[in-house]
Design a protein around this motif. Structure first.
Motif, PDB file in Angstrom:
ATOM      1  N   PHE A 113      48.288  15.432  35.696  1.00 55.21           N
ATOM      2  CA  PHE A 113      47.259  16.478  35.687  1.00 55.21           C
ATOM      3  C   PHE A 113      46.705  16.762  37.084  1.00 55.21           C
ATOM      4  O   PHE A 113      46.600  17.944  37.477  1.00 55.21           O
ATOM      5  N   PRO A 114      46.310  15.759  37.907  1.00 53.56           N
ATOM      6  CA  PRO A 114      45.762  16.087  39.233  1.00 53.56           C
ATOM      7  C   PRO A 114      46.752  16.799  40.149  1.00 53.56           C
ATOM      8  O   PRO A 114      46.397  17.794  40.798  1.00 53.56           O
ATOM      9  N   ILE A 115      47.973  16.310  40.218  1.00 51.23           N
ATOM     10  CA  ILE A 115      48.922  16.934  41.146  1.00 51.23           C
ATOM     11  C   ILE A 115      49.351  18.317  40.651  1.00 51.23           C
ATOM     12  O   ILE A 115      49.636  19.226  41.452  1.00 51.23           O
ATOM     13  N   THR A 116      49.346  18.502  39.333  1.00 49.51           N
ATOM     14  CA  THR A 116      49.661  19.834  38.811  1.00 49.51           C
ATOM     15  C   THR A 116      48.553  20.824  39.149  1.00 49.51           C
ATOM     16  O   THR A 116      48.823  21.981  39.531  1.00 49.51           O
ATOM     17  N   GLN A 117      47.306  20.397  39.033  1.00 50.59           N
ATOM     18  CA  GLN A 117      46.181  21.258  39.391  1.00 50.59           C
ATOM     19  C   GLN A 117      46.226  21.639  40.866  1.00 50.59           C
ATOM     20  O   GLN A 117      45.988  22.795  41.237  1.00 50.59           O
ATOM     21  N   PHE A 118      46.508  20.690  41.752  1.00 51.32           N
ATOM     22  CA  PHE A 118      46.582  20.977  43.186  1.00 51.32           C
ATOM     23  C   PHE A 118      47.711  21.959  43.491  1.00 51.32           C
ATOM     24  O   PHE A 118      47.557  22.873  44.308  1.00 51.32           O
ATOM     25  N   LYS A 119      48.844  21.771  42.795  1.00 51.58           N
ATOM     26  CA  LYS A 119      49.999  22.635  43.059  1.00 51.58           C
ATOM     27  C   LYS A 119      49.795  24.041  42.506  1.00 51.58           C
ATOM     28  O   LYS A 119      50.098  25.045  43.185  1.00 51.58           O
ATOM     29  N   GLU A 120      49.300  24.138  41.298  1.00 51.31           N
ATOM     30  CA  GLU A 120      49.201  25.432  40.649  1.00 51.31           C
ATOM     31  C   GLU A 120      47.932  26.197  41.023  1.00 51.31           C
ATOM     32  O   GLU A 120      47.942  27.436  40.981  1.00 51.31           O
ATOM     33  N   ARG A 121      46.853  25.520  41.403  1.00 47.96           N
ATOM     34  CA  ARG A 121      45.596  26.223  41.687  1.00 47.96           C
ATOM     35  C   ARG A 121      45.302  26.321  43.172  1.00 47.96           C
ATOM     36  O   ARG A 121      45.134  27.424  43.723  1.00 47.96           O
ATOM     37  N   ASP A 122      45.245  25.206  43.870  1.00 44.20           N
ATOM     38  CA  ASP A 122      44.799  25.208  45.270  1.00 44.20           C
ATOM     39  C   ASP A 122      45.834  25.841  46.192  1.00 44.20           C
ATOM     40  O   ASP A 122      45.493  26.677  47.051  1.00 44.20           O
ATOM     41  N   LEU A 123      47.090  25.441  46.061  1.00 50.14           N
ATOM     42  CA  LEU A 123      48.106  25.997  46.954  1.00 50.14           C
ATOM     43  C   LEU A 123      48.334  27.479  46.685  1.00 50.14           C
ATOM     44  O   LEU A 123      48.545  28.269  47.631  1.00 50.14           O
ATOM     45  N   LYS A 124      48.285  27.892  45.429  1.00 51.90           N
ATOM     46  CA  LYS A 124      48.420  29.317  45.143  1.00 51.90           C
ATOM     47  C   LYS A 124      47.218  30.111  45.663  1.00 51.90           C
ATOM     48  O   LYS A 124      47.363  31.283  46.055  1.00 51.90           O
ATOM     49  N   GLU A 125      46.047  29.516  45.679  1.00 54.26           N
ATOM     50  CA  GLU A 125      44.867  30.195  46.235  1.00 54.26           C
ATOM     51  C   GLU A 125      45.045  30.458  47.728  1.00 54.26           C
ATOM     52  O   GLU A 125      44.680  31.535  48.234  1.00 54.26           O
ATOM     53  N   ILE A 126      45.616  29.511  48.446  1.00 57.13           N
ATOM     54  CA  ILE A 126      45.866  29.698  49.882  1.00 57.13           C
ATOM     55  C   ILE A 126      46.833  30.857  50.103  1.00 57.13           C
ATOM     56  O   ILE A 126      46.627  31.717  50.988  1.00 57.13           O
ATOM     57  N   LEU A 127      47.874  30.909  49.329  1.00 65.78           N
ATOM     58  CA  LEU A 127      48.845  31.995  49.477  1.00 65.78           C
ATOM     59  C   LEU A 127      48.220  33.348  49.162  1.00 65.78           C
ATOM     60  O   LEU A 127      48.492  34.358  49.844  1.00 65.78           O
ATOM     61  N   THR A 128      47.377  33.392  48.135  1.00 66.72           N
ATOM     62  CA  THR A 128      46.728  34.669  47.787  1.00 66.72           C
ATOM     63  C   THR A 128      45.780  35.129  48.890  1.00 66.72           C
ATOM     64  O   THR A 128      45.774  36.320  49.282  1.00 66.72           O
ATOM     65  N   LEU A 129      44.965  34.223  49.437  1.00 64.41           N
ATOM     66  CA  LEU A 129      44.041  34.583  50.521  1.00 64.41           C
ATOM     67  C   LEU A 129      44.786  35.004  51.776  1.00 64.41           C
ATOM     68  O   LEU A 129      44.331  35.894  52.519  1.00 64.41           O
ATOM     69  N   LYS A 130      45.936  34.377  52.005  1.00 60.35           N
ATOM     70  CA  LYS A 130      46.724  34.762  53.176  1.00 60.35           C
ATOM     71  C   LYS A 130      47.218  36.199  53.055  1.00 60.35           C
ATOM     72  O   LYS A 130      47.164  36.979  54.029  1.00 60.35           O
ATOM     73  N   GLU A 131      47.659  36.580  51.869  1.00 63.66           N
ATOM     74  CA  GLU A 131      48.117  37.957  51.677  1.00 63.66           C
ATOM     75  C   GLU A 131      46.961  38.951  51.801  1.00 63.66           C
ATOM     76  O   GLU A 131      47.113  40.024  52.428  1.00 63.66           O
ATOM     77  N   VAL A 132      45.822  38.607  51.222  1.00 64.60           N
ATOM     78  CA  VAL A 132      44.660  39.510  51.304  1.00 64.60           C
ATOM     79  C   VAL A 132      44.192  39.662  52.751  1.00 64.60           C
ATOM     80  O   VAL A 132      43.855  40.775  53.222  1.00 64.60           O
TER      81      VAL A 132
END
Length: 641
Positions: A113-132
């Motif tokens: 659960f912890p590593i899945t949350q980091f992979k699916e939520r935090d890392l995807k948030e960085i990619l989204t902010l980078k595009e914006v």
């Protein structure tokens, strides 16, 4: 932990080249973290999948061990020690399966659960902010370019206001997006440590909990059980090694002894031909006609059993009847395409080649067998039904036993003969030492009891021989039966005895002389003339012949119990005759009827001697004469009586 590098949020509005360069370093670090976390996630997911598979496999193993005692193995399926041992193992493995299931749940919650949350939520948030941020930066650059192109000589207040508004909006959007982007990159430096340490911590805690549960289940009693099982395994291994060594030695000895037999034509001086064998067996090539002039050869196993030629295909439990060879001749013939050929000629002159015989293999009396307990489950479907048998013409000494009723036809085979009833294949010992088959001198002539109760002179041997008939028979076996009022009992006994002989390779049969007299049946040794068995005719309650092989016949003998057990028992005896078995039974029926008439006449004679009133019964055949005498004549005869 050492200090964590940060992006300066205060310099986002200035957006200097140094700030952009530092941002590039943080973006490169985020990409490296994403790549590494993806690999770590795959490794941990493999651990989780393996644990789930281990839990399922352990549960399946426990289930199969519990089902061992329900299995029906052809060999060694009744080992109670093995069954109880596997049940104990199944209980322990079932507890371990529960522990593995708990471990799988803990790994899912604390590691995945912890590593899945980091992979699916935090890392995807960085990619989204980078595009914006990239879009906002491009919009700001475009707005600044349009603003710089405004001319001071021809200023248009409306256009200037629009361009100024665009610069304001794009700069504000870039600034806000850049600040949130810098904040997320700074936070990522903390989250990457948490995302890697928290799953490992959960994994170790789950393993520790699993080992604690395992230590509680593996107590001292279980350790003692495992020690005993280990000792038993070592004993079995040593026994196996000794057996393998013995078998290897046997193989070596057989290889040396059998080396000359590998040749197609062994040396007759080393291996003489046995011409006095009572049984012959081996593979033969039988000719099969495929056309008017063409033929082919088929290799099959043949053997002799009594006076019958049998064949058996590979994989079959029992052989099938091919032909009767008692009244056949065998002669060598020459064939162009085969060596050592011979031909069997039947008594009626018809040549029965093996290929013609092979087509009738399934017509044997051994089609259905009663297997031993280890084979019973596999061949239960081979038992024939009783209802399909047509009733015999005459199977009993009384008319009521000669026909089958609907109730008898509905009887099951187990109600006639119990499946586990022992079979006696040979005659154990003689029961008397009289010699009825020997010729007696005039001074040794035995006196036959007069059925009419007379005590006059002795009868001659020719008169006595009218009630004697001798048959040559071979004893196949006998067994106790539970029912003696239907010919199906004899049929089922024949089937079981023939099947048992085929399964256990019992081919030797005792030849005897069956002497049918007016009061009993005697089984006499043809060499010593000793009476082996004696069957009183009143006790023979049922007899029948085989429906296909007329040489087979049998009868049921009803006997009273001994002093301890007073119940009546019925035993069925099966024989094979050189003649048709129906002739033997017809003679038995004949002497039974004569004996019955003799008893009735003797009883009437004794009754007449005791009272004059019974004289009319004896003279019932002369009633026509009495009618002519009149009343005076009748009274005169009554007075004479």
């Amino acid at each position: 932990m050492p200090g964590i590098d940060k992006l300066p949020i205060e310099e986002t509005l200035e957006d200097s080249p140094q700030t952009r360069s530092l941002l590039g370093v943080f973006e490169e670090d985020a990409a490296a973290i994403s790549n590494y976390v993806n690999q770590l996630f795959q490794a941990m997911h493999r651990i989780y999948d393996a644990q789930n598979e281990l839990s399922a496999a352990t549960h399946l193993t426990s289930k199969l061990l519990k089902e061992y005692e329900q299995q029906r193995f052809p060999l060694g399926g009744d080992d109670e020690v093995m069954s109880s041992t596997l049940q104990q193992f199944a209980k322990v493995i079932d507890e371990l399966s529960s522990c593995h299931a708990v471990l799988s749940t803990q790994l899912a919650d604390a590691m995945m659960f912890p590593i899945t949350q980091f992979k699916e939520r935090d890392l995807k948030e960085i990619l989204t902010l980078k595009e914006v941020f990239q879009i906002a930066s491009n919009d700001h650059d475009a707005a600044i370019t349009r603003y710089s192109r405004l001319s001071k000589r021809r200023e248009n207040e409306k256009i200037k206001a629009e361009v100024t508004e665009d610069v304001y909006t794009s700069r504000k959007k870039q600034h806000q997006t850049m600040m949130h982007y810098f904040c997320a990159l700074n936070t990522l430096q903390y989250k990457k440590k948490i995302a890697m340490l928290e799953p490992l911590l959960g994994y170790m805690q789950a393993q520790i909990s699993f080992f604690k549960m395992g230590s509680e289940n593996l107590n001292e009693q279980l350790e003692e059980f495992l020690t005993n099982i280990g000792t038993s395994v070592q004993n079995v291994r040593r026994e196996m090694e000794c057996e393998v060594e013995t078998m290897q030695q046997t193989i070596e000895d057989l290889e040396v002894a059998s080396d000359p037999l590998y040749l197609p034509d062994p040396d007759p001086t080393k291996f003489p031909v046995h011409r006095n064998l009572t049984r012959k067996a081996g593979y033969l090539n039988a000719r099969n006609k495929t056309g008017l002039v063409s033929s082919s050869w088929e290799r099959q196993f043949y053997f002799t059993q009594g006076g019958n030629l049998m064949s058996q295909a590979r994989g079959d439990v029992a052989g099938g009847l091919v032909m009767d060879i008692d009244n056949c001749s065998v002669m060598a013939v020459d064939c162009e395409d085969r060596r050592y050929c011979f031909q069997i000629t039947s008594f009626d002159g018809k040549n029965e080649n093996p290929e013609e015989i092979a087509a009738r293999v399934n017509q044997s009396a051994l089609e259905a067998v009663t297997p031993s307990p280890s084979f019973q489950q596999r061949h239960e479907s081979m038992r024939p039904t009783v209802q399909s048998r047509p009733p015999a013409t005459r199977t009993s000494s009384t008319g009521s036993l000669g026909s089958e009723s609907a109730a008898l036809s509905a009887l099951s085979l187990d109600s006639l003969v119990a499946p586990d009833t022992p079979i006696q294949f040979d005659i154990i010992s003689p029961v008397s030492e009289d010699q009825p088959g020997q010729a007696k001198t005039s001074g040794q002539l035995g006196r036959r009891t007069n059925p009419f109760g007379e005590t006059g002179g002795s009868k001659s041997e020719t008169e006595d021989s009218i009630l004697h008939q001798l048959f040559i028979v071979r004893f196949l076996g006998s067994m106790e039966v539970k029912y003696d009022e239907s010919p199906d009992v004899v049929y089922e006994t024949m089937r079981q005895i023939l099947a048992a002989r085929a399964i256990h390779n019992i081919f030797r049969m005792t030849e005897s002389h069956l002497l049918v007299t007016c009061d009993c049946l005697k089984l006499i040794d043809p060499q010593t003339q000793v009476t082996r068995l004696r069957f009183p005719l009143p006790n023979v309650v049922l007899y029948a012949t085989h429906q296909e092989n007329k040489r087979l016949f049998g009868f049921v003998l009803r006997t009273s119990g001994g002093r301890v057990d007073s119940r009546q028992t019925s035993v069925c005896y099966i024989f094979e005759s050189n003649n048709e078995g129906e002739k033997v039974l017809m003679m038995v029926i004949l002497v039974s009827d004569l004996e019955e008439q003799s008893r009735l006449i003797a009883a009437s004679s004794r009754s007449n001697q005791s009272s004059g009133e019974g004289q009319f019964v004896v003279l019932s055949s002369s009633q026509s004469e009495d009618s002519d005498l009149g009343e005076d004549g009748k009274k005169k005869r009554e007075s004479e009586a």
